[in-house]
Design an enzyme around this catalytic site. Structure first.
Site, PDB file in Angstrom:
ATOM      1  N   ASP A  79       1.297   4.923  -2.972  1.00  0.00           N
ATOM      2  CA  ASP A  79       0.867   3.874  -3.775  1.00  0.00           C
ATOM      3  C   ASP A  79       2.049   2.741  -3.697  1.00  0.00           C
ATOM      4  O   ASP A  79       2.974   3.190  -4.279  1.00  0.00           O
ATOM      5  CB  ASP A  79       0.577   4.555  -5.058  1.00  0.00           C
ATOM      6  CG  ASP A  79      -0.266   3.560  -6.039  1.00  0.00           C
ATOM      7  OD1 ASP A  79      -0.193   2.187  -5.847  1.00  0.00           O
ATOM      8  OD2 ASP A  79      -1.265   4.108  -6.890  1.00  0.00           O
ATOM      9  N   ASP A  80       1.704   1.682  -3.277  1.00  0.00           N
ATOM     10  CA  ASP A  80       2.905   0.495  -3.313  1.00  0.00           C
ATOM     11  C   ASP A  80       4.043   0.752  -2.644  1.00  0.00           C
ATOM     12  O   ASP A  80       5.007   0.284  -3.079  1.00  0.00           O
ATOM     13  CB  ASP A  80       3.292   0.140  -4.856  1.00  0.00           C
ATOM     14  CG  ASP A  80       1.831  -0.432  -5.926  1.00  0.00           C
ATOM     15  OD1 ASP A  80       1.089  -0.709  -5.336  1.00  0.00           O
ATOM     16  OD2 ASP A  80       2.451  -0.497  -7.057  1.00  0.00           O
TER      17      ASP A  80
ATOM     18  N   CYS B 269      -3.661  -2.547  -5.633  1.00  0.00           N
ATOM     19  CA  CYS B 269      -4.092  -1.321  -5.445  1.00  0.00           C
ATOM     20  C   CYS B 269      -5.749  -1.145  -5.226  1.00  0.00           C
ATOM     21  O   CYS B 269      -6.259  -0.791  -4.155  1.00  0.00           O
ATOM     22  CB  CYS B 269      -3.792  -0.148  -6.524  1.00  0.00           C
ATOM     23  SG  CYS B 269      -2.154  -0.397  -7.138  1.00  0.00           S
TER      24      CYS B 269
ATOM     25  N   ASP C 181      -1.535   1.790   0.159  1.00  0.00           N
ATOM     26  CA  ASP C 181      -2.488   1.008  -0.338  1.00  0.00           C
ATOM     27  C   ASP C 181      -2.023  -0.663  -0.184  1.00  0.00           C
ATOM     28  O   ASP C 181      -2.695  -1.370   0.147  1.00  0.00           O
ATOM     29  CB  ASP C 181      -3.137   0.942  -1.974  1.00  0.00           C
ATOM     30  CG  ASP C 181      -2.079   1.257  -2.695  1.00  0.00           C
ATOM     31  OD1 ASP C 181      -0.779   1.008  -2.470  1.00  0.00           O
ATOM     32  OD2 ASP C 181      -2.622   1.395  -4.061  1.00  0.00           O
ATOM     33  N   ASN C 182      -0.838  -1.066  -0.383  1.00  0.00           N
ATOM     34  CA  ASN C 182      -0.229  -2.335  -0.281  1.00  0.00           C
ATOM     35  C   ASN C 182       1.531  -2.198  -0.428  1.00  0.00           C
ATOM     36  O   ASN C 182       1.801  -1.044  -0.692  1.00  0.00           O
ATOM     37  CB  ASN C 182      -0.741  -3.324  -1.205  1.00  0.00           C
ATOM     38  CG  ASN C 182      -0.597  -2.793  -2.903  1.00  0.00           C
ATOM     39  OD1 ASN C 182      -1.451  -2.233  -3.462  1.00  0.00           O
ATOM     40  ND2 ASN C 182       0.781  -2.682  -3.164  1.00  0.00           N
TER      41      ASN C 182
END
Ligand SMILES: *[C@@H]1O[C@H](CO)[C@@H](O)[C@H](O)[C@H]1NC(C)=O
Ligand SMILES: *[C@@H]1O[C@H](CO)[C@@H](O)[C@H](O)[C@H]1NC(C)=O
Ligand SMILES: *[C@@H]1O[C@H](CO)[C@@H](O)[C@H](O)[C@H]1NC(C)=O
Ligand SMILES: *[C@@H]1O[C@H](CO)[C@@H](O)[C@H](O)[C@H]1NC(C)=O
Length: 602
Positions: free
Chosen positions: A31-32, A67, A324-325
């Site tokens: 995540d991130d 996200c 996700d990013n």
């Protein structure tokens, strides 16, 4: 095994022939996670088991740097402008919006089950998927699931999770990424024991910021976290005590874009003051904590790969690692966060180990999260015709490799606000809690000859960076006339280049299906133009000069069509390119009024 043989693509048939069965998939998504501050290099077990044993896709991008919209893009294979899930919470995003848009009934895990797979998921699925709405309705598509739920999703020491639709259980006192790792191990054991191929996804929250849920206010999503008076903050991520001693000397790389002397970018970014020393030290510690949090994921990767190996299925399994990013911290003077179109936020890791993929290989083809669902479904030997992306060629199949090599563009989009994370980010000089005017359309083009970024903001501002010369995306041609003066690409001027990029963006911002894959065909129906340099041919100059440009009439928080100017590319059937044509005027379309400095340039 249920298989629709008619839908078999040549590629998947090849894979399936070789293996005589559908390969398994283990998908790990953090995540991130940044691609630009060295986070991947600080995961030695990821390197040992996936990077050294598999293939890294070096030009992989997310298309929307936040996200929930990015995960919807990933699990549907559709651009955010087609899912219309553009935010983390209502009204523009989050689980209720996902349900409303019909995505819970029609997305990858459902298709994988239809293709004969047993499917499992643990970790964070969506935002605004809460302890109250987890059963309204239940998530579809999984044989086994254990979801982290809001408002506790990002609370590293107070996770609440619902297993197979049961009442959420409180994991207070246990470290969330370790809890998710244990659940992943259990699901993987169950999946391996099954008699069908499996698709197991693991989505730990590391290295996302820590958000302590407030038991009294019961804050349910990130937007509510920002409400005035909210005690919740995006804080330094928590890590397991066993990793506390690591990375004491780590510092964020001091690249050119690191807290620069001159402000850079556009909109709110261009107005940021320089970070002071306290903030810089805080951001370094923030990133150290993120690296420590990722160590739990790193250990999990080894455990899961060992499990696959010990059961003899490792060679029949694709193990995929991504996030996700991306994430920034101190670049362009920004506090920690995402939501930007710069490479820090969109250029992300993708590593795949499995059948047909060379060990330690690096591939340069341009890929994006829009391609992931097509890729996974093609592994299953199935396909759909409503994807906005293209399966990434995994085996060395020359034809599909050539097709993919032709694609050089990534469609990037965003709607809403910029959200500074960390203790210095929350309060803005004007008393606001977030940066307004963070709605933009952008385009990333990468080929062996060039690497470009073009964006159009809702404020009317534009950016262009030659990323090969300017990897930090610090020198915006629209802000500095000198840069453009003698610039040429393929022998053409910068102005001619911008006309092409803008016309490409016009197509991509509303594209659907094959138009997203082959956007130039909207301008050149005969298929004679597939890449930028072909479009730069002088015989097209007049057409591109007169083509309506991308623009907004206001800054909105979601995808409000009427605010987004020119909607559709002009149909020009029958137009001959051999003559100097007038671009046909679109009926009922007000000519777009340029704002900002555009008129100085044309
Ligand atoms: C997984 O779920 C699908 C769809 O409901 C079902 O067809 C399949 O039999 C299930 N697999 C197992 C092992 O229960
Ligand atoms: C940097 O700014 C923050 C927030 O205003 C302040 O608390 C801190 O003391 C400043 N540090 C320095 C070295 O000026
Ligand atoms: C946001 O952009 C609009 C132009 O669309 C501008 O008028 C406004 O001042 C901007 N707001 C801020 C806070 O920068
Ligand atoms: C996207 O969803 C929002 C919120 O429901 C809605 O207001 C908007 O009109 C939708 N946009 C499009 C293009 O359908």
């Amino acid at each position: 095994m249920k298989v629709n043989w008619l839908k078999f693509s040549a590629l998947a048939a090849l894979v399936n022939c070789a293996l005589a069965k559908q390969p398994n998939i283990l998908f790990i998504i953090t995540d991130d996670q940044d691609g630009h501050m060295g986070s991947v290099e600080h995961m030695p077990l990821l390197k040992k088991h996936l990077i050294d044993k598999g293939t890294s896709f070096e030009n992989h991008f997310c298309t929307i740097a936040i996200c929930c919209p990015s995960r919807v893009n990933l699990w549907t294979g559709r651009a955010a402008h087609n899912t219309n899930v553009t935010d983390v919470g209502p009204p523009y995003g989050g689980y209720p919006k996902i349900v409303k848009e019909g995505i819970n009934d029609d997305y990858l895990p459902v298709w994988m089950q239809a293709a004969g797979y047993n499917t499992y998921y643990t970790g964070k699925l969506w935002n605004a998927h809460t302890i109250n709405n987890y059963n309204q309705p239940f998530v579809k598509g999984y044989n086994g699931s254990d979801f982290l739920l809001d408002p506790f999703t990002y609370d590293y020491w107070h996770a609440r999770m619902s297993r197979n639709g049961q009442t959420p259980k409180d994991y207070s006192g246990q470290y969330s990424p370790d809890v998710v790792a244990d659940k992943a191990y259990g699901f993987l054991e169950e999946a391996i024991a099954g008699d069908a191929p499996f698709f197991v996804t693991v989505a730990p929250i590391a290295p996302h910021s820590n958000i302590v849920a407030h038991p009294l206010t019961g804050l349910l999503n990130e937007l509510e976290v920002l409400a005035p008076g909210a005690v919740n903050k995006f804080a330094i991520p928590e890590y397991a005590p066993r990793h506390a001693h690591l990375f004491k000397d780590y510092k964020i790389p001091r690249t050119e874009d690191f807290n620069p002397e001159e402000a850079s970018g556009a909109s709110w970014i261009a107005q940021l003051p320089k970070l002071n020393d306290t903030m810089i030290e805080y951001n370094d510690e923030f990133q150290r904590a993120r690296l420590r949090a990722l160590q739990s994921v790193d250990e999990m990767i080894e455990r899961l790969v060992h499990l696959l190996d010990s059961k003899g299925v490792l060679e029949d399994t694709y193990v995929i690692f991504t996030t996700d990013n991306g994430f920034h911290a101190s670049q362009h003077r920004m506090h920690p966060g995402k939501e930007c179109g710069y490479d820090t936020d969109i250029h992300i890791p993708l590593v795949i180990r499995g059948p047909g993929l060379a060990a330690g290989d690096k591939r340069n083809i341009v890929t994006s999260h829009t391609d992931m669902a097509p890729t996974l479904l093609s592994i299953a030997g199935a396909s759909r015709d409503d994807f906005d992306g293209l399966a990434i060629p995994l085996v060395s199949d020359k034809k599909s490799a050539q097709i993919a090599a032709r694609g050089e563009h990534v469609n990037v989009e965003f709607w809403g606000i910029g959200l500074p994370e960390g203790k210095f980010g929350i309060v803005q000089p004007d008393g606001g809690l977030s940066y307004p005017n963070n709605t933009y359309k952008a385009l990333r083009l990468v080929s062996k000859d060039y690497s470009l970024f073009y964006s159009v903001w809702c404020t009317g501002e534009r950016e262009f960076y030659d990323v090969r010369r300017d990897p930090g995306q610090m020198h915006n041609f629209f802000a500095d006339p000198k840069l453009a003066k003698d610039y040429t690409l393929a022998g053409r001027s910068w102005q001619q280049l911008i006309y092409r990029l803008d016309a490409l963006l016009v197509v991509l911002k509303t594209c659907k299906g094959n138009t997203c894959v082959k956007p130039w065909e909207s301008h050149h129906e005969d298929g004679s133009v597939a890449i930028l340099t072909e479009a730069l041919n002088p015989k097209f100059d007049n057409y591109y000069l007169k083509y309506p440009k991308v623009g907004f009439s206001s800054c909105e928080l979601g995808y409000i069509k009427s605010a987004e100017g020119n909607q559709d590319h002009i149909s020009h059937a029958g137009v001959s390119w051999m003559t100097d044509v007038e671009a046909p005027v679109q009926r009922g379309q007000e000519p777009f009024q340029y704002r900002g400095s555009w008129s100085d340039w044309v």
